[in-house]
Design an enzyme around this catalytic site. Structure first.
Site, mmCIF file in Angstrom:
data_model
loop_
_atom_site.group_PDB
_atom_site.id
_atom_site.type_symbol
_atom_site.label_atom_id
_atom_site.label_comp_id
_atom_site.label_asym_id
_atom_site.label_seq_id
_atom_site.Cartn_x
_atom_site.Cartn_y
_atom_site.Cartn_z
ATOM 1 N N HIS A 86 0.851 -1.187 0.000
ATOM 2 C CA HIS A 86 0.000 0.000 0.000
ATOM 3 C C HIS A 86 0.889 1.239 0.000
ATOM 4 O O HIS A 86 1.803 1.356 0.818
ATOM 5 C CB HIS A 86 -0.902 0.025 1.235
ATOM 6 C CG HIS A 86 -1.766 1.248 1.280
ATOM 7 N ND1 HIS A 86 -2.957 1.340 0.584
ATOM 8 C CD2 HIS A 86 -1.586 2.448 1.878
ATOM 9 C CE1 HIS A 86 -3.478 2.540 0.775
ATOM 10 N NE2 HIS A 86 -2.670 3.236 1.551
ATOM 11 N N ASP A 165 -15.185 2.960 7.666
ATOM 12 C CA ASP A 165 -14.128 3.821 7.142
ATOM 13 C C ASP A 165 -14.626 4.638 5.956
ATOM 14 O O ASP A 165 -14.272 5.813 5.811
ATOM 15 C CB ASP A 165 -12.904 3.001 6.735
ATOM 16 C CG ASP A 165 -11.863 3.910 6.101
ATOM 17 O OD1 ASP A 165 -11.380 4.803 6.818
ATOM 18 O OD2 ASP A 165 -11.577 3.775 4.905
ATOM 19 N N SER A 187 -7.556 3.984 9.178
ATOM 20 C CA SER A 187 -8.298 3.921 7.924
ATOM 21 C C SER A 187 -7.608 2.955 6.948
ATOM 22 O O SER A 187 -8.232 2.043 6.390
ATOM 23 C CB SER A 187 -8.375 5.333 7.332
ATOM 24 O OG SER A 187 -8.787 5.311 6.004
HETATM 25 N N1 URA Z 1 -5.819 6.681 2.550
HETATM 26 C C1 URA Z 1 -6.803 6.078 3.261
HETATM 27 O O1 URA Z 1 -7.299 5.034 2.874
HETATM 28 N N2 URA Z 1 -7.215 6.658 4.408
HETATM 29 C C2 URA Z 1 -6.688 7.807 4.882
HETATM 30 O O2 URA Z 1 -7.102 8.255 5.933
HETATM 31 C C3 URA Z 1 -5.669 8.420 4.133
HETATM 32 C C4 URA Z 1 -5.243 7.830 2.968
#
Ligand code: URA
Length: 428
Positions: A86, A165, A187
């Site tokens: 990620h 989220d 998140s």
């Molecule tokens: N990407 C996400 O998925 N959440 C965040 O809070 C910031 C970047």
């Protein structure tokens, strides 16, 4: 039945710098997801968290509560280990495209649930959609079958993963609370843990084109995410990488696909190759398949074969010509010297204004729009030589893109600009 807690009490607990209990956290996330806590109450709590922070226990419970708000995927039936990557997002960051098939070559499955661009950073799904026929929507069954057969999937996350989220992120976006490290970490990690990957490598971007502008904040975010992953049983490591200047020589959807294919063909810009190979090593090590000659798979065609299989499996035609923009405009160097600075944020905003990105999530993007760079910091340039080419279907956008670029680069006589290393730190 009366509710177990009162939203105002939960807000005041954090406002007054006390720790939230596990029960308070579980209740507020559940009640917010189901509409019993109002948006204005959650935004007040998010601001209190931004201002007063959270302990490791609070962040861990908050993340677990967001995971529990939706479904969890399960890859345990696969014959291969899984590893995901990620990135916290940057300009010209197309690394997922060559990385997923490259890692698949070595028998590790890559379930890459990706998103779309918003603001100045691009989105992996927007990039891949410039390939004719490619479809980002897969059922869980189709995703599992592709992971077993091809070893790599890049697709959209289903709406069932961490719905708390989704709601909270949209609220943070409009209430000035995106930047809270506990909220960013929970998140990202709630989605990655719910996705069910066995190993996770985080690419935390640092610099003008990133969320985290300083190394100190980036380290704190990386440490928080690595701890969350480790506590949840996901083997997690983070690299901190430079995002003061764009990655590679392109920013924009089809332009970035073209550059990724160059990397898969054994060429491409040195920084994109370096980061792709390093992240692949990290993913393979973390998944227990380390010690491989990763770079060889880029030059001998194996990664390209895996890319073609991955694109074809999702309806895409890897041989179809990529879309190009109808108009271009060349920006030239105004003096002889060394390009000492080329600002990632300026290039990202300019590419976005050219049509590569969107201002609202329902806006369309132009596949061919973006910026092609002809020089990077450290390169010697001569007056009149092209520095970059702007691409857009709508030439009236060039003026606003040029405004965004004004002051975004510097040509000087000093030569020390390339000093920042691409990979700045590693946190495990
Ligand atoms: N990407 C996400 O998925 N959440 C965040 O809070 C910031 C970047």
């Amino acid at each position: 039945m009366s509710p177990a807690f009162d939203a105002v009490d939960v807000i005041c607990t954090k406002r007054d710098r006390h720790e939230l209990s596990d029960d308070q956290i579980r209740w507020v996330i559940d009640a917010y997801t189901h509409g019993a806590v109002a948006d204005e109450q959650m935004s007040s709590l998010a601001m209190a968290i931004l201002l007063n922070g959270m302990t490791r226990r609070e962040i861990s419970t908050w993340t677990a509560a967001m995971i529990a708000s939706g479904e969890r995927m399960d890859f345990s039936s696969l014959s291969r280990p899984t590893a995901d990557k990620h990135s916290t997002g940057g300009v010209g960051d197309k690394i997922t495209l060559p990385l997923a098939p490259l890692v698949a070559v070595f028998g590790v499955a890559v379930p890459q649930l990706s998103g779309r661009g918003l603001g100045h950073t691009g989105g992996t799904l927007d990039k891949l959609e410039s390939i004719a026929g490619w479809d980002c929507n897969l059922s869980n069954e189709a995703m599992l079958a592709q992971l077993d057969e091809v070893g790599a999937v890049i697709c959209a996350a289903g709406s069932g993963l961490a719905p708390a989220d989704k709601k909270l992120y949209a609220l943070r976006d409009v209430t000035g609370t995106v930047e809270a490290i506990p909220l960013i970490a929970s998140s990202i990690m709630s989605k990655k843990i719910a996705e069910g990957t066995g190993a996770l490598v985080l690419d935390v971007k640092v610099g003008t084109g990133a969320f985290m502008k300083t190394l100190e904040n980036a380290r704190e975010l990386a440490r928080t995410m690595v701890d969350l992953g480790t506590d949840a049983g996901v083997k997690t490591v983070a690299l901190l990488t430079d995002m003061n200047t764009p990655l590679g020589l392109t920013a924009g959807n089809a332009l970035e696909v073209r550059e990724s294919v160059e990397v898969l063909a054994g060429g491409g810009p040195a920084d994109v190759v370096e980061l792709t190979v390093r992240l692949a090593h990290e993913m393979l090590d973390t998944a227990g398949r380390g010690g491989q000659d990763v770079a060889a798979a880029l030059t001998d065609g194996r990664a390209m074969d895996a890319w073609r299989a991955m694109i074809t499996a999702q309806g895409g035609d890897p041989d179809a010509p990529l879309p190009t923009a109808r108009h271009t405009e060349v920006v030239r160097a105004g003096a002889d010297g060394t390009l000492t600075r080329l600002d990632a944020y300026a290039v990202g905003v300019a590419a976005w204004r050219l049509g590569a990105g969107r201002a609202r999530k329902e806006d369309p993007v132009q596949a061919g729009a973006g910026i092609e760079l002809h020089a990077k910091p450290g390169d010697v340039v001569r007056a009149g030589e092209p520095l970059m080419t702007l691409h857009s279907d709508t030439p009236e956008r060039f003026a606003r893109a040029l405004d965004a670029l004004a002051g975004g680069w510097h040509i000087g006589t000093e030569s020390g600009s390339a000093a920042t290393p691409l990979i700045m730190d590693r946190i495990a």
